[in-house]
Scaffold this active site. Structure first.
Site, PDB file in Angstrom:
ATOM      1  N   VAL A  64       0.811  -1.232   0.000  1.00 41.23           N
ATOM      2  CA  VAL A  64       0.000   0.000   0.000  1.00 41.23           C
ATOM      3  C   VAL A  64       0.838   1.272   0.000  1.00 41.23           C
ATOM      4  O   VAL A  64       0.303   2.352  -0.212  1.00 41.23           O
ATOM      5  CB  VAL A  64      -0.966   0.057   1.210  1.00 41.23           C
ATOM      6  CG1 VAL A  64      -2.023  -1.023   1.108  1.00 41.23           C
ATOM      7  CG2 VAL A  64      -0.217  -0.015   2.527  1.00 41.23           C
ATOM      8  N   TYR A  65       2.131   1.177   0.241  1.00 39.72           N
ATOM      9  CA  TYR A  65       2.970   2.370   0.234  1.00 39.72           C
ATOM     10  C   TYR A  65       3.056   2.904  -1.193  1.00 39.72           C
ATOM     11  O   TYR A  65       3.653   2.295  -2.080  1.00 39.72           O
ATOM     12  CB  TYR A  65       4.375   2.073   0.758  1.00 39.72           C
ATOM     13  CG  TYR A  65       4.462   1.722   2.229  1.00 39.72           C
ATOM     14  CD1 TYR A  65       3.349   1.784   3.072  1.00 39.72           C
ATOM     15  CD2 TYR A  65       5.669   1.320   2.781  1.00 39.72           C
ATOM     16  CE1 TYR A  65       3.447   1.460   4.409  1.00 39.72           C
ATOM     17  CE2 TYR A  65       5.777   1.002   4.126  1.00 39.72           C
ATOM     18  CZ  TYR A  65       4.665   1.054   4.938  1.00 39.72           C
ATOM     19  OH  TYR A  65       4.763   0.723   6.270  1.00 39.72           O
ATOM     20  N   SER A  66       2.425   4.043  -1.403  1.00 37.92           N
ATOM     21  CA  SER A  66       2.378   4.684  -2.726  1.00 37.92           C
ATOM     22  C   SER A  66       1.831   3.742  -3.794  1.00 37.92           C
ATOM     23  O   SER A  66       2.259   3.754  -4.954  1.00 37.92           O
ATOM     24  CB  SER A  66       3.756   5.200  -3.138  1.00 37.92           C
ATOM     25  OG  SER A  66       4.161   6.250  -2.284  1.00 37.92           O
ATOM     26  N   GLY A  67       0.853   2.914  -3.408  1.00 29.27           N
ATOM     27  CA  GLY A  67       0.175   2.044  -4.367  1.00 29.27           C
ATOM     28  C   GLY A  67       1.098   1.081  -5.084  1.00 29.27           C
ATOM     29  O   GLY A  67       0.888   0.757  -6.263  1.00 29.27           O
TER      30      GLY A  67
END
Length: 352
Positions: A64-67
């Site tokens: 989920v970090y920056s998609g």
């Protein structure tokens, strides 16, 4: 530069550095992560260079970090030196609005691991952690799937993040019952302004041999040395836009801790972040503390938390400044001698 200290991840065989690097600043996409940092592949490679020179060989990220961009940038930054690093990532939180875009079901876990491997450009993950507990999927399904992935060689070690005590203990019990791989790590929030980890999760980790991998050790940017009693937040503080995403901190507790840190900084010549990190490095069950950095200067400053120790008196003052009343059912064990005799404190002990 001080020599890196390496520790067992809980009671597993994996040795991890006392300080590891968090790649949440890599990529910089979206409302939350763009405020953390926007490190591209070239900058990331330089930060990885500095980390490896200092012995920091574990790098933590999440889908989920920056998609997914954080994993991609990290993969590019470690290209050609995969055998020199420990790659840690997490999954389970929503990656979209569809019904199959969240959770830790068998089908999603297999897909998310495969996707992480592609983004990181690797064929295995050293440490794979569930980012959150999925109440909709049976624990047996989760653990059997992870065990399959371990046996297939796609994951070396497993862990969790942000679990409650009962969720982690139930998982370990199920793993023991069926012979599945046990969780070796719990990625947790723990800082001088957030010591809730100590009530239940720390003694559980000590009992079950689970190593704490600490996220946000500077209290979501509050212990950077830039926040002071009676002064407004610095213009560049990420708290302006991201405070609601992180752990809450009462103002009085924060300023009490900051006052104590400032006092000890004057005594030691160390910076506030270095003192806050050093305090954490000596806590029971802590295997690794994740440091982040937008740039080379921040990284080098955080690395200065190693190679020295606070005095017993300084630790006691920080403990006192950061203490909060114990919640039920823990307060009798602090206040009444009869209860305390049955449960001596874990200070100074490590995971068995």
């Amino acid at each position: 530069m001080e020599a890196m200290e390496y520790r067992r991840l809980g009671t597993s065989g994996l040795l991890v550095p006392a300080l590891s690097f968090g790649a949440g600043t890599f990529g910089g996409r979206g409302e939350l992560f763009s405020n953390w940092g926007e490190t591209d592949a070239a900058e990331a490679r330089r930060l990885v260079d500095i980390c490896l020179e200092a012995g920091v060989n574990m790098f933590d990220t999440a889908d989920v970090y920056s998609g997914g961009a954080s994993e991609e940038v990290l993969g590019a930054a470690i290209k050609g030196r995969r055998d020199d690093v420990i790659v840690s990532t997490k999954a389970g939180l929503p990656m979209g609005d569809g019904p199959a875009d969240a959770g830790t079901s068998r089908s999603r876990l297999i897909k998310t691991v495969e996707a992480a491997l592609r983004r990181l450009d690797t064929d295995y993950l050293d440490l794979f952690q569930l980012h959150a507990f999925d109440a909709g999927t049976p624990v047996e399904e989760v653990l059997s799937t992870l065990d399959d992935l371990v046996r297939a060689g796609k994951i070396r070690y497993t862990g969790v993040s942000n679990f409650s005590g009962w969720q982690l203990m139930k998982s370990q019990a199920v793993a023991d019952r069926h012979g599945y791989a046990r969780y070796a790590a719990h990625q947790v929030y723990y800082s001088l302004v957030g010591r809730d980890y100590e009530w239940e999760l720390l003694p559980l980790a000590a009992d079950q041999g689970v190593g704490a991998v600490v996220w946000s050790p500077l209290g979501w940017g509050r212990l950077t040395g830039k926040i002071r009693r009676g002064q407004p937040l610095p213009e560049q503080s990420r708290l302006h836009r991201t405070a609601d995403f992180g752990p809450p901190v009462e103002d009085e507790l924060l300023y009490r801790v900051v006052d104590a840190l400032d006092e000890i900084a004057r005594e030691t010549g160390r910076t506030v972040p270095q003192i806050a990190l050093n305090w954490l490095l000596r806590r029971p069950t802590v295997s690794s503390v994740i440091i982040g950095a937008r740039n080379e200067d921040q990284l080098r400053q955080n690395l200065g938390a190693l190679g020295w120790s606070l005095t017993v008196d300084q630790v006691a003052r920080l403990d006192a400044a950061s203490a909060k009343p114990a919640p039920y059912p823990y307060f009798p064990y602090e206040r009444q001698e009869g209860f305390a005799r049955l449960n001596p404190p874990l200070t100074g002990r490590t995971a068995r």
